[in-house]
Design an enzyme around this catalytic site. Structure first.
Site, PDB file in Angstrom:
ATOM      1  N   SER A  73      61.298 140.061  79.868  1.00 11.19           N
ATOM      2  CA  SER A  73      61.040 140.587  78.576  1.00 11.19           C
ATOM      3  C   SER A  73      62.190 141.054  77.543  1.00 11.19           C
ATOM      4  O   SER A  73      63.337 141.328  78.180  1.00 11.19           O
ATOM      5  CB  SER A  73      60.044 142.166  78.483  1.00 11.19           C
ATOM      6  OG  SER A  73      60.169 142.614  77.228  1.00 11.19           O
ATOM      7  N   TYR A  82      60.136 150.630  80.529  1.00 10.45           N
ATOM      8  CA  TYR A  82      59.562 149.354  80.681  1.00 10.45           C
ATOM      9  C   TYR A  82      60.829 148.060  80.711  1.00 10.45           C
ATOM     10  O   TYR A  82      60.822 147.435  81.628  1.00 10.45           O
ATOM     11  CB  TYR A  82      58.718 149.066  79.619  1.00 10.45           C
ATOM     12  CG  TYR A  82      58.284 147.673  79.400  1.00 10.45           C
ATOM     13  CD1 TYR A  82      57.536 147.087  80.305  1.00 10.45           C
ATOM     14  CD2 TYR A  82      58.596 146.575  78.371  1.00 10.45           C
ATOM     15  CE1 TYR A  82      57.080 145.724  80.509  1.00 10.45           C
ATOM     16  CE2 TYR A  82      58.129 145.392  78.428  1.00 10.45           C
ATOM     17  CZ  TYR A  82      57.595 144.948  79.489  1.00 10.45           C
ATOM     18  OH  TYR A  82      57.128 143.575  79.327  1.00 10.45           O
ATOM     19  N   LYS A 120      61.970 145.926  83.988  1.00  4.96           N
ATOM     20  CA  LYS A 120      61.944 144.379  83.899  1.00  4.96           C
ATOM     21  C   LYS A 120      63.790 143.952  84.263  1.00  4.96           C
ATOM     22  O   LYS A 120      63.781 142.992  84.980  1.00  4.96           O
ATOM     23  CB  LYS A 120      61.702 143.962  82.713  1.00  4.96           C
ATOM     24  CG  LYS A 120      60.341 143.878  82.498  1.00  4.96           C
ATOM     25  CD  LYS A 120      59.471 143.074  83.178  1.00  4.96           C
ATOM     26  CE  LYS A 120      58.164 142.951  83.188  1.00  4.96           C
ATOM     27  NZ  LYS A 120      57.350 142.089  83.914  1.00  4.96           N
TER      28      LYS A 120
HETATM   29  N1  UFG Z   1      54.219 148.481  65.119  1.00  5.41           N
HETATM   30  C1  UFG Z   1      53.687 149.016  64.044  1.00  5.41           C
HETATM   31  N2  UFG Z   1      52.294 149.323  64.168  1.00  5.41           N
HETATM   32  C2  UFG Z   1      51.548 149.186  65.183  1.00  5.41           C
HETATM   33  C3  UFG Z   1      52.029 148.611  66.283  1.00  5.41           C
HETATM   34  C4  UFG Z   1      53.410 148.219  66.295  1.00  5.41           C
HETATM   35  O1  UFG Z   1      54.258 149.404  63.150  1.00  5.41           O
HETATM   36  O2  UFG Z   1      50.399 149.595  65.099  1.00  5.41           O
HETATM   37  C5  UFG Z   1      55.498 147.927  64.992  1.00  5.41           C
HETATM   38  C6  UFG Z   1      56.238 148.306  66.313  1.00  5.41           C
HETATM   39  O3  UFG Z   1      57.001 149.698  65.970  1.00  5.41           O
HETATM   40  C7  UFG Z   1      57.411 147.277  66.177  1.00  5.41           C
HETATM   41  C8  UFG Z   1      56.611 145.971  66.138  1.00  5.41           C
HETATM   42  O4  UFG Z   1      55.512 146.578  65.274  1.00  5.41           O
HETATM   43  O5  UFG Z   1      58.459 147.524  65.354  1.00  5.41           O
HETATM   44  C9  UFG Z   1      56.177 145.305  67.069  1.00  5.41           C
HETATM   45  O6  UFG Z   1      55.549 146.120  67.936  1.00  5.41           O
HETATM   46  P1  UFG Z   1      54.683 145.627  69.041  1.00  5.41           P
HETATM   47  O7  UFG Z   1      54.025 146.849  69.793  1.00  5.41           O
HETATM   48  O8  UFG Z   1      53.834 144.495  68.819  1.00  5.41           O
HETATM   49  O9  UFG Z   1      55.669 144.999  70.120  1.00  5.41           O
HETATM   50  P2  UFG Z   1      57.135 145.563  70.832  1.00  5.41           P
HETATM   51  O10 UFG Z   1      58.282 145.078  70.201  1.00  5.41           O
HETATM   52  O11 UFG Z   1      57.095 147.120  70.735  1.00  5.41           O
HETATM   53  O12 UFG Z   1      56.817 145.017  72.167  1.00  5.41           O
HETATM   54  C10 UFG Z   1      56.462 143.828  72.603  1.00  5.41           C
HETATM   55  C11 UFG Z   1      55.860 143.832  73.862  1.00  5.41           C
HETATM   56  C12 UFG Z   1      56.593 144.387  74.969  1.00  5.41           C
HETATM   57  C13 UFG Z   1      58.008 143.367  75.039  1.00  5.41           C
HETATM   58  C14 UFG Z   1      58.483 143.504  73.438  1.00  5.41           C
HETATM   59  C15 UFG Z   1      59.530 142.514  73.600  1.00  5.41           C
HETATM   60  O13 UFG Z   1      54.715 144.808  73.961  1.00  5.41           O
HETATM   61  O14 UFG Z   1      56.244 144.339  76.367  1.00  5.41           O
HETATM   62  O15 UFG Z   1      57.418 143.001  72.661  1.00  5.41           O
HETATM   63  O16 UFG Z   1      60.216 142.555  72.114  1.00  5.41           O
HETATM   64  F1  UFG Z   1      58.945 144.065  75.907  1.00  5.41           F
END
Ligand code: UFG
Length: 334
Positions: free
Chosen positions: A124, A148, A152
């Site tokens: 990841s 997490y 990884k």
């Molecule tokens: N976000 C929001 N509102 C939400 C959900 C997400 O503002 O309801 C924001 C988060 O704060 C973040 C962005 O949108 O800034 C992306 O969030 P995601 O939850 O879609 O994805 P993440 O970047 O947190 O994590 C994802 C996967 C992980 C992986 C990562 C790698 O869930 O498993 O991408 O970049 F590790």
């Protein structure tokens, strides 16, 4: 896609009933590979399984895994089974080290005992954590900022050690932000409680969820919201097919970023969702989520040079439209 003859050997996909694993299983089966899925259904769904061979179980169950490796004449293991929710990993770190690190050790132990030569690991972008540069390449020092990501990274390091001691070779694919669904709309992200931005935005656009929160509008980015490299799940799946071909060509172990090399802010994603769904989302603004970096974009030159991987769906609108179509299908079948 051109079909190749069914191989006598097979490919074990752990976590193959999950979102990404099911897309990999589908593509590899369409390419003529024999697939065996091992999934404990803790977050996977039997509806995601489009191949014949499926065993319910945990990849940390050594007796079961050893039996599968032998009975199915497994040639390659593609390991996705893991816990994957960043905020949850902060609240329950031991769950992440147990499921992601301990179970990977157990699986690898079975693999080395069974003389498995090829291992494809679902890593990841979370291994990078907060970086000075927003475009990260594989040589960047990894500095994960949540359990997490650390789990990884530890698995990647274990793999590196194992290749020095055994004939096993691996490709570790560092996924960036995976979105979208199968273009034939047979599989997609089913979990109604998934926390990823595109899923929640699509659910909100269709009225499944009442509101959507933006976590943080004070990031040092152009519009104040966090930036990510969103990649279509079908392109993620095809990277595994190419990784398999790479390993079969006796190439050395490698770690590769799996992203498109360009990013979008949360606001840009929400603008696209509203435009494509022809609706206005009910949005609230909340503080930053712990463990979230401001910006994470793949430098993808290495994967493009190393594998014969050609992303086909590098377009935010395609990712979002296929997610919207998928959510509509889920609603219809509910
Ligand atoms: N976000 C929001 N509102 C939400 C959900 C997400 O503002 O309801 C924001 C988060 O704060 C973040 C962005 O949108 O800034 C992306 O969030 P995601 O939850 O879609 O994805 P993440 O970047 O947190 O994590 C994802 C996967 C992980 C992986 C990562 C790698 O869930 O498993 O991408 O970049 F590790």
């Amino acid at each position: 896609m051109k079909k190749s003859p069914i191989q006598k050997s097979s490919i074990l996909i752990t976590g193959g009933a999950g979102y990404i694993g099911s897309h990999i299983a589908k593509q590899l089966a369409e390419a003529g590979e024999r697939i065996i899925i091992l999934d404990d259904l803790s977050t996977g769904y039997t509806q995601n399984i489009l191949v014949d061979d499926f065993i319910i179980g945990n990849c940390g169950d050594s007796a079961l895994v050893s039996r599968i490796l032998q009975e199915y004449n497994v040639e390659t293991v593609i390991h996705l089974a893991a816990s994957i929710i960043v905020p949850e990993s902060i609240q329950q770190p031991l769950k992440y080290y147990e499921n992601n690190v301990v179970n990977t050790c157990r699986l690898l132990n079975c693999c080395t005992q069974a003389n498995i030569k090829h291992f494809i690991f679902s890593s990841s972008a979370a291994v990078y954590g907060s970086q000075e540069k927003c475009l990260v390449d594989e040589n960047n020092v990894c500095n994960p900022i949540n359990p997490y990501g650390r789990s990884k990274l530890i698995c990647e390091q274990i793999l590196q050690d194992i290749t020095l001691a055994t004939p096993l070779r691996y490709v570790a694919l560092r996924y960036f932000n995976v979105g979208g669904a199968d273009l034939e709309e047979k599989i997609g992200l089913r979990n109604p409680n998934a926390t990823t931005l595109i899923k929640i935005a699509a659910q909100t656009a269709l009225g499944i969820k009442p509101t959507l929160a933006i976590y943080g509008t004070d990031y040092p980015t152009s519009d104040g919201t966090a930036i990510r490299d969103y990649i279509h799940v079908e392109d993620i799946a095809s990277a595994h097919l190419q990784a398999l071909i790479y390993l079969r060509n006796n190439k050395p172990s490698v770690v590769l970023n799996c992203g498109y090399g360009h990013g979008y802010s949360v606001l840009q994603v929400l603008e696209a969702v509203q435009r494509l769904a022809k609706t206005t989302l009910n949005i609230q603004t909340l503080p930053r989520r712990p463990g979230d970096p401001a910006e994470l974009i793949a430098d993808n030159r290495k994967i493009l040079e190393t594998l014969a991987w050609k992303p086909q769906l590098a377009d935010l609108d395609i990712i979002i439209q296929s997610s919207l179509n998928w959510e509509k299908n889920l609603l219809k079948s509910a």
